[in-house]
Design a protein around this motif. Sequence first.
Motif, mmCIF file in Angstrom:
data_model
loop_
_atom_site.group_PDB
_atom_site.id
_atom_site.type_symbol
_atom_site.label_atom_id
_atom_site.label_comp_id
_atom_site.label_asym_id
_atom_site.label_seq_id
_atom_site.Cartn_x
_atom_site.Cartn_y
_atom_site.Cartn_z
ATOM 1 N N THR A 86 0.812 -1.254 0.064
ATOM 2 C CA THR A 86 -0.024 -0.127 0.005
ATOM 3 C C THR A 86 0.867 1.186 -0.081
ATOM 4 O O THR A 86 1.637 1.586 0.922
ATOM 5 N N LEU A 87 0.831 2.118 -1.076
ATOM 6 C CA LEU A 87 1.557 3.265 -1.228
ATOM 7 C C LEU A 87 0.776 4.595 -0.652
ATOM 8 O O LEU A 87 -0.388 4.737 -0.932
ATOM 9 N N TRP A 88 1.334 5.478 0.325
ATOM 10 C CA TRP A 88 0.760 6.563 0.825
ATOM 11 C C TRP A 88 1.570 7.751 0.209
ATOM 12 O O TRP A 88 2.444 7.693 -0.369
ATOM 13 N N PRO A 89 0.838 8.889 0.598
ATOM 14 C CA PRO A 89 1.596 10.171 0.169
ATOM 15 C C PRO A 89 2.974 10.154 0.755
ATOM 16 O O PRO A 89 3.877 10.883 0.026
ATOM 17 N N GLN A 90 3.371 9.442 1.692
ATOM 18 C CA GLN A 90 4.525 9.338 2.392
ATOM 19 C C GLN A 90 5.543 8.776 1.552
ATOM 20 O O GLN A 90 6.938 8.752 1.601
ATOM 21 N N PRO A 367 6.620 -1.133 6.866
ATOM 22 C CA PRO A 367 5.473 -1.242 6.988
ATOM 23 C C PRO A 367 4.466 -0.488 7.897
ATOM 24 O O PRO A 367 3.345 -0.803 7.989
ATOM 25 N N LEU A 368 4.946 0.537 8.480
ATOM 26 C CA LEU A 368 4.336 1.215 9.434
ATOM 27 C C LEU A 368 4.906 2.620 9.514
ATOM 28 O O LEU A 368 6.077 2.509 9.292
ATOM 29 N N GLU A 369 3.977 3.476 10.031
ATOM 30 C CA GLU A 369 4.558 4.959 10.396
ATOM 31 C C GLU A 369 3.633 5.427 11.587
ATOM 32 O O GLU A 369 2.610 4.982 11.841
ATOM 33 N N ILE A 370 4.349 6.302 12.060
ATOM 34 C CA ILE A 370 3.592 6.960 13.203
ATOM 35 C C ILE A 370 3.751 8.492 12.824
ATOM 36 O O ILE A 370 4.840 9.206 12.577
ATOM 37 N N LEU A 396 -1.214 6.073 13.992
ATOM 38 C CA LEU A 396 -0.671 4.745 13.415
ATOM 39 C C LEU A 396 -1.023 4.351 12.248
ATOM 40 O O LEU A 396 -2.230 3.997 11.724
ATOM 41 N N LEU A 397 -0.145 4.245 11.401
ATOM 42 C CA LEU A 397 -0.150 3.988 9.920
ATOM 43 C C LEU A 397 0.285 2.468 9.552
ATOM 44 O O LEU A 397 1.212 2.231 9.800
ATOM 45 N N ASN A 398 -0.624 1.616 9.287
ATOM 46 C CA ASN A 398 -0.392 0.292 8.957
ATOM 47 C C ASN A 398 -0.259 0.168 7.558
ATOM 48 O O ASN A 398 -1.360 0.298 6.557
ATOM 49 N N LYS A 399 0.960 0.253 6.685
ATOM 50 C CA LYS A 399 1.316 0.274 5.223
ATOM 51 C C LYS A 399 0.939 -1.071 4.517
ATOM 52 O O LYS A 399 0.974 -1.152 3.404
ATOM 53 N N SER A 400 0.905 -2.022 5.428
ATOM 54 C CA SER A 400 0.804 -3.524 4.917
ATOM 55 C C SER A 400 -0.652 -3.767 4.732
ATOM 56 O O SER A 400 -1.497 -3.076 5.115
ATOM 57 N N GLN A 401 -1.121 -4.904 4.007
ATOM 58 C CA GLN A 401 -2.434 -5.638 3.661
ATOM 59 C C GLN A 401 -2.781 -6.379 4.796
ATOM 60 O O GLN A 401 -4.034 -6.867 4.764
ATOM 61 N N TYR A 432 -4.907 4.312 12.404
ATOM 62 C CA TYR A 432 -5.431 4.112 13.606
ATOM 63 C C TYR A 432 -5.192 5.692 14.504
ATOM 64 O O TYR A 432 -4.160 5.714 14.573
ATOM 65 N N THR A 433 -6.325 6.408 15.013
ATOM 66 C CA THR A 433 -5.894 7.381 15.762
ATOM 67 C C THR A 433 -5.913 6.923 17.437
ATOM 68 O O THR A 433 -6.869 6.391 17.676
#
Length: 479
Positions: A86-90, A367-370, A396-401, A432-433
Amino acid sequence: MNEKIDIKDVTPVKIHKPSNSGDSSAYPARSRIYVRAVEGMLENIRRFFGLIFLGVFALIPWLQYNGNQAVLLDIGEQRFNIFAMTLWPQDLTILAYIFIVSAFALFFITTFAGRVWCGFMCPQTTWTFIYIWFEEKIEGSRNKRMKLDQRKMDADKFFRKTLKHFSWVSVALLTSITFVGYFTPIDSLFVDFFTFDVSFWAGFSVIFFTVCTYGNAGYMREIMCTHMCPYARFQSAMFDKDTFTVAYNPERGEKRGPRSRKVTQEQLQEKGLGDCIDCNLCVQVCPTGIDIRNGLQYECINCGACVDACNGVMDKMGYDKGLISFTSEHQLAGGTTKIVRPKLIGYAVVLLVMTSLLVFDIYSRVPLEIDIIKDRNSLYRETNQGLIENVYTLKLLNKSQQDRTFKVSISGLESGNYVGVSEVQVRGGEVYTLPISVTSDPYALTEEITEFKFHVQTQDENGEIIKIEETTKFIFTDV
C-alpha cells in the motif's frame, strides 16, 4: 579566411500529405486518412502485443488479493493498493522512482529501436487500430470506405455508419469503465453505472473518458501523434545514426516506376529503374498518412505497416524483401550498425541504477508509520498528583495489507510515564487514531522543552520485529 567551408545540400523533399479539401487558406481543413489493411510479420507482432496489452489492462482491476481488489488507486483515501503493498503520500519517492525508471526505459528503447513504443504498445495506436478494424468489418475495405463516404445518405449508408459509431461508443465505454475501475472498486462500478446509482465523480469520469476515447481513436487519430504528443517532438534527441528505425533504401529503390512482372533485371537497368514500383501501398497503409520514401519524418510511429506492405509487393514481383525495413542510417550508407555505443550504455547504466534504487526503496520500506500531533489547546496541565501532563494524538499507519498489533512506548524522558492504551490492533491499510498523554515529575524537568521519543513495534509475517521511533517534545514552561 581563405579556408573553404563545406556546403551540405539541405534541399527539402516533398512529403506526402492528405489532400486538402480545396481551401486555400493558411490552415487548410484536414482531410481524412483511409488506412488500408495489411498482413505480415510485423502486423502479427503488433497485434500480439496489442492483445497482451489489452488483456493485462482489462484483467488487472478484476484481480483479488486477500479479499480486496488487488490494484486500487484510491485517490479519495490517498492510498494506492498494489497487491501486498500500500503506497501512501509518504511513499512519494517510490512513485517518483517508478516514473523515472519508465522514462529511462523508454529512452533506452527509443535509442535502440526508434519509436517502437508508439507503433506497438501505445494506447492511442492500439485503440486506433481497433477502431479501424471495426471500420473494415462494417464499411468494407479502404476503397469501399472512400466510395461510401462519397455517396449520398441512404438506408445502407445510414445503417453502416450507425453500427460503426455504436461499436466505437461501446468500445470507448468499456475502456472508460475499466480505466475508472483502477480508481474505484470495479465490481460495484459496473453495476452502479448501468443502474444509474453511481456517484457523481465516478459517473462523470466514465463519461469524460468515454468521450475522450471515442474522439481520440475515432476522429483525431494521427493528430494525437503528430500535433499533441510531445514524444514525437523530442524523440530526435535520442536518435543517432545507429538507431533502428523504419526506413526506405533509395539506393535500391530509385528510380521508382511501374513495370510488368515479366521485366528482367537487365531491362530494369537499361531503363534506370530501381525495385520500387511506385504502387503507393506504403502510403495507403500508413496510419499517419506519410510517405516513408521521403526519409525519416517525425510523424512516423514505427508501426512497420509500410514494411509489411512493401515486402508483400516484393514477394509478388520476385524481388528481395527489405526495400523498406527496420534499419539504421549507417547500414543504409553501406556500413555496419554499432549496437554497443556510449549513448545506449549511458541510458542502460542510468536505468540499472534507478531500477536498483526502486527495488532497494521497496525492500527497505517499513510497513508502519507514526505521526505525532501535539495538543495545541493546552500546552500542558498539572494533574491531581502534581505531575505535569502533555496530551498527544498518535496516528498509527499500517502500510501492509495484513492486520497487525502495534505496541507503543516512550523513552528519553526522565520520570516520564505513558498514560493510555499501549497495544492496539490496526487493520491492513488503515490509519488508527490513538489519543494518549505523557506525564513527568516537574522536579525532573530542567528545561522548558524536553525532547523524547515514541517507539512503535510490530511483527511481520515471519515473526521478525519491526520497530520505528519518532522524536517529539514535552513542554513545561514553569521550570
